[in-house]
Structure formats: structure tokens, C-alpha cells
Design a protein around this motif. Sequence first.
Motif, mmCIF file in Angstrom:
data_model
loop_
_atom_site.group_PDB
_atom_site.id
_atom_site.type_symbol
_atom_site.label_atom_id
_atom_site.label_comp_id
_atom_site.label_asym_id
_atom_site.label_seq_id
_atom_site.Cartn_x
_atom_site.Cartn_y
_atom_site.Cartn_z
ATOM 1 N N PHE A 185 -73.910 -11.342 -112.078
ATOM 2 C CA PHE A 185 -71.963 -11.309 -112.344
ATOM 3 C C PHE A 185 -71.674 -10.379 -113.722
ATOM 4 O O PHE A 185 -70.707 -9.982 -114.635
ATOM 5 C CB PHE A 185 -71.458 -12.727 -112.399
ATOM 6 C CG PHE A 185 -69.849 -13.028 -112.905
ATOM 7 C CD1 PHE A 185 -69.817 -13.044 -111.799
ATOM 8 C CD2 PHE A 185 -69.611 -13.094 -113.716
ATOM 9 C CE1 PHE A 185 -67.818 -13.748 -112.219
ATOM 10 C CE2 PHE A 185 -68.128 -13.570 -114.314
ATOM 11 C CZ PHE A 185 -67.125 -13.269 -113.826
ATOM 12 N N LEU A 186 -73.027 -11.326 -114.519
ATOM 13 C CA LEU A 186 -72.399 -9.872 -116.451
ATOM 14 C C LEU A 186 -72.593 -8.547 -116.207
ATOM 15 O O LEU A 186 -72.148 -8.439 -116.576
ATOM 16 C CB LEU A 186 -73.094 -11.067 -117.216
ATOM 17 C CG LEU A 186 -72.418 -12.584 -117.344
ATOM 18 C CD1 LEU A 186 -74.101 -13.114 -118.308
ATOM 19 C CD2 LEU A 186 -71.772 -13.133 -118.055
ATOM 20 N N ARG A 187 -73.664 -8.867 -115.810
ATOM 21 C CA ARG A 187 -73.571 -7.423 -115.565
ATOM 22 C C ARG A 187 -72.766 -6.206 -114.614
ATOM 23 O O ARG A 187 -72.374 -4.826 -115.055
ATOM 24 C CB ARG A 187 -75.530 -6.845 -114.692
ATOM 25 C CG ARG A 187 -76.215 -7.555 -115.569
ATOM 26 C CD ARG A 187 -78.142 -6.727 -115.108
ATOM 27 N NE ARG A 187 -78.486 -6.937 -115.743
ATOM 28 C CZ ARG A 187 -79.845 -9.325 -115.483
ATOM 29 N NH1 ARG A 187 -79.598 -9.273 -114.322
ATOM 30 N NH2 ARG A 187 -80.583 -8.692 -116.072
ATOM 31 N N ALA A 197 -74.597 -2.959 -122.645
ATOM 32 C CA ALA A 197 -75.953 -2.900 -122.956
ATOM 33 C C ALA A 197 -76.384 -4.373 -123.740
ATOM 34 O O ALA A 197 -76.526 -5.093 -122.771
ATOM 35 C CB ALA A 197 -75.954 -2.014 -124.255
ATOM 36 N N GLU A 198 -75.029 -4.449 -124.462
ATOM 37 C CA GLU A 198 -75.747 -6.184 -124.380
ATOM 38 C C GLU A 198 -75.523 -7.283 -122.914
ATOM 39 O O GLU A 198 -76.335 -8.714 -123.204
ATOM 40 C CB GLU A 198 -74.861 -7.065 -125.445
ATOM 41 C CG GLU A 198 -74.434 -5.503 -127.091
ATOM 42 C CD GLU A 198 -75.639 -6.034 -127.253
ATOM 43 O OE1 GLU A 198 -76.774 -6.667 -127.348
ATOM 44 O OE2 GLU A 198 -75.793 -5.479 -128.656
ATOM 45 N N ALA A 199 -75.298 -6.724 -122.352
ATOM 46 C CA ALA A 199 -74.611 -7.693 -120.772
ATOM 47 C C ALA A 199 -76.250 -7.553 -120.216
ATOM 48 O O ALA A 199 -77.170 -8.719 -119.921
ATOM 49 C CB ALA A 199 -73.951 -7.920 -120.218
ATOM 50 N N GLY A 319 -65.801 -11.450 -117.790
ATOM 51 C CA GLY A 319 -67.661 -11.564 -118.156
ATOM 52 C C GLY A 319 -68.292 -11.074 -119.485
ATOM 53 O O GLY A 319 -69.332 -11.094 -120.324
ATOM 54 N N MET A 320 -67.098 -10.586 -119.679
ATOM 55 C CA MET A 320 -66.657 -10.366 -121.589
ATOM 56 C C MET A 320 -66.840 -10.967 -122.186
ATOM 57 O O MET A 320 -67.688 -11.184 -123.268
ATOM 58 C CB MET A 320 -65.711 -9.023 -121.731
ATOM 59 C CG MET A 320 -65.705 -7.502 -121.071
ATOM 60 S SD MET A 320 -67.199 -6.328 -121.737
ATOM 61 C CE MET A 320 -65.571 -5.916 -123.361
ATOM 62 N N ARG A 321 -66.015 -12.233 -122.092
ATOM 63 C CA ARG A 321 -65.544 -13.170 -122.492
ATOM 64 C C ARG A 321 -67.444 -13.924 -123.293
ATOM 65 O O ARG A 321 -67.525 -14.153 -124.021
ATOM 66 C CB ARG A 321 -64.780 -14.058 -122.772
ATOM 67 C CG ARG A 321 -65.165 -15.591 -123.268
ATOM 68 C CD ARG A 321 -64.096 -16.209 -122.370
ATOM 69 N NE ARG A 321 -63.593 -17.832 -123.425
ATOM 70 C CZ ARG A 321 -64.225 -18.818 -123.689
ATOM 71 N NH1 ARG A 321 -64.972 -18.346 -122.535
ATOM 72 N NH2 ARG A 321 -64.464 -19.680 -124.061
ATOM 73 N N ALA A 322 -67.646 -14.214 -121.701
ATOM 74 C CA ALA A 322 -69.517 -15.113 -121.887
ATOM 75 C C ALA A 322 -70.331 -14.107 -122.777
ATOM 76 O O ALA A 322 -70.420 -14.466 -123.435
ATOM 77 C CB ALA A 322 -70.068 -14.830 -120.734
#
Length: 332
Positions: A185-187, A197-199, A319-322
Motif C-alpha cells: 500500500f505504501l509503495r 523513495a522514502e516509502a 500513504g503519504m502521511r504514514a
Amino acid sequence: MAETGRGPGSDQASITEAERWFLDHGLSYFVPRVRAEVRRGLRPRRFLPPLLGVTALAVAAAWLVVLLLDEKSAAPAVWTSFALAGALAYALTALHARAIVSWALTRTFGSLRLLVPMVSRALPLLLVFVTFLFINAEAWQMTSHLAPGVLWLTVLLLTALAVVFLLVRLPEEVDRADDAIDADFLRRTTRGTPLEAEADRIADLPGPHPPVTGFARWNLILVLLVVQIGQVLLLAVTVFAFFLLFGALVMTKAVQESWTGGPVDSLPFLPNASVELVQVSLFLAAFSGLYFTVSAVTDDTYRSQFFAAVTGELERAVGMRAVYLVLRERAT
């Protein structure tokens, strides 16, 4: 814990880019400094003076309308309208909701090419249902005997019911996206964003991801609310225009007078147009908006059509917030 080759400086740069992205996408409450300003705006010593000023202005306007028009029934509608306008103005300024509302409206009306087909799927069945009310003498009698202030207050009541219903059901959409967080989900949701890149680096880190709560949760709910209201407004305006045109074509003055029980006030721009026609069209448009709001949230067919356009945006925000919260925790 910082990873090899990365330090607090690179994390802070990613955090700054993410916060800029949040502000550009109507997610102001995701940014800590904006949340701090909103908290100050919610303190009684900040909002009580504007509240008292708007209340006094609303009372004065209602009294003036009653004095000039000699219509006491208009006072509640005028007072309610001023109170709602004041609350909206305070939210857009002191509570920093302008970016949220602007982005949601731009997202909604900027994609009319997608909205028109969706509305066209819901409109035929709705018109068949509501048309039976339009060609009903009781509906004309009821609306024609309503004072303008009472009719407007009725429209506001139906609108308020739709908003309350959305505020009850829309958090479920946020929870559904929040519960789906995992590495994939995050990717997927951060692809093409400043945190892509951080995800990839932190997606497989152990530990639960923080749920969406507080101001961030209300930010997402407000975005969904404004998007849905925009869609409902589009449909209600379409219904209103349809009944104005349909009534002007088929509802002769004789029929209108027999249904309303008295003479009708004609309008100059269409042969059979009248004030009574505008009143019944406005009432049915507001009723259609409420009906459509309930259907769009509860019916699976409508849900797949009307939430598909914003589901991706909602998941991307979650996802961005996580990832953003992990970066902030690591940076501090």
C-alpha cells in the motif's frame, strides 16, 4: 534510526517537500504548524468575538427583512443564512479550510468530463422517481403556499440533513483506507510523490503504522465532504433546470392555477413560467439532492461510480502521511 548514507538533513528535506505537497493537495491539517494555528483559532477567546458579531449582524438583517417585507416567516431563514455564511467565512480564514475547500472544488469541477457520465447514470432513474412528484397537485399546493422564507429554510433543512448523513458515513471511507496500510500500500500510494523513495526504504520496517486521527482525519473527511457536495450540487442544479424547462413546456397556466388553487405569478422569460413553478422546482431539486446523497453513499452501484474518482486521492493521502510520520519520528 538513520539508515546508512542518510542523515537528519536528508530526512528534513523530504519532510519539507512532503509538507509542501500536503499544502498543494488540500491536506493542510497534515502540517504541524497549520494544526497549531487551527488550534488557536478554536480557542473561545478567538472565535467568540466573531461569533457575537455575526449573531448581531444576522439578527439585524432578519429584523430589517421583516420590517421591509412585512414577512415574519423570513426571519429564521435570514438568520440561519447569515449564521452559516459567518461560520463558513471563519472556517475558510481562521481555521485554514480555504486550501482544503479550494482543492476539493477544483478536483471536482475540474473533472466535469468524468462527472457528467457519472451523473447521467444516476439522473434518469432519479428523474423518473421525482417526476411523479412534479406532476402531483399536492406538491404544487404545498410549495405554492409556502412563504419564500419558509421555502428557503426547507431547502436549508434538506441540505443540512444531507451534510449530517455524509458526516456520519464518510469516516467509514477514511477508516477503510486507513486499515489497508501495508508495505505494498505504501509503495503504491506514494508512487510519483516526493516520498516515493522514502516509502521504498521504510515500507518493510516492523511495527504498526499510526492510524489517521484528529485533525488529519477531519481533513480527509472535509475533502470527501466537499467533493460529494459538489457532485450533489451539480445534480441538483440539473434537476432544477430540467423541471423549469419541462414545466414551462407542459404545465399551462390553467393547470398550474387548478393545482395551486389560485392565480399564478407569471415570469417574463418563458410562456408558462411562474413563481410557483420555480418554487416546486427548487423544492424537488433539494429533495433530489438529499435522495442522491443517501444513494451515493449506501448503494454499492453508486458508491463504485461516485467514490472511484476520489478513492485514489484518499489512499495516496493516507500513504503519504504514514511515511511522513516515520520520517518526522526518525528526524527527531
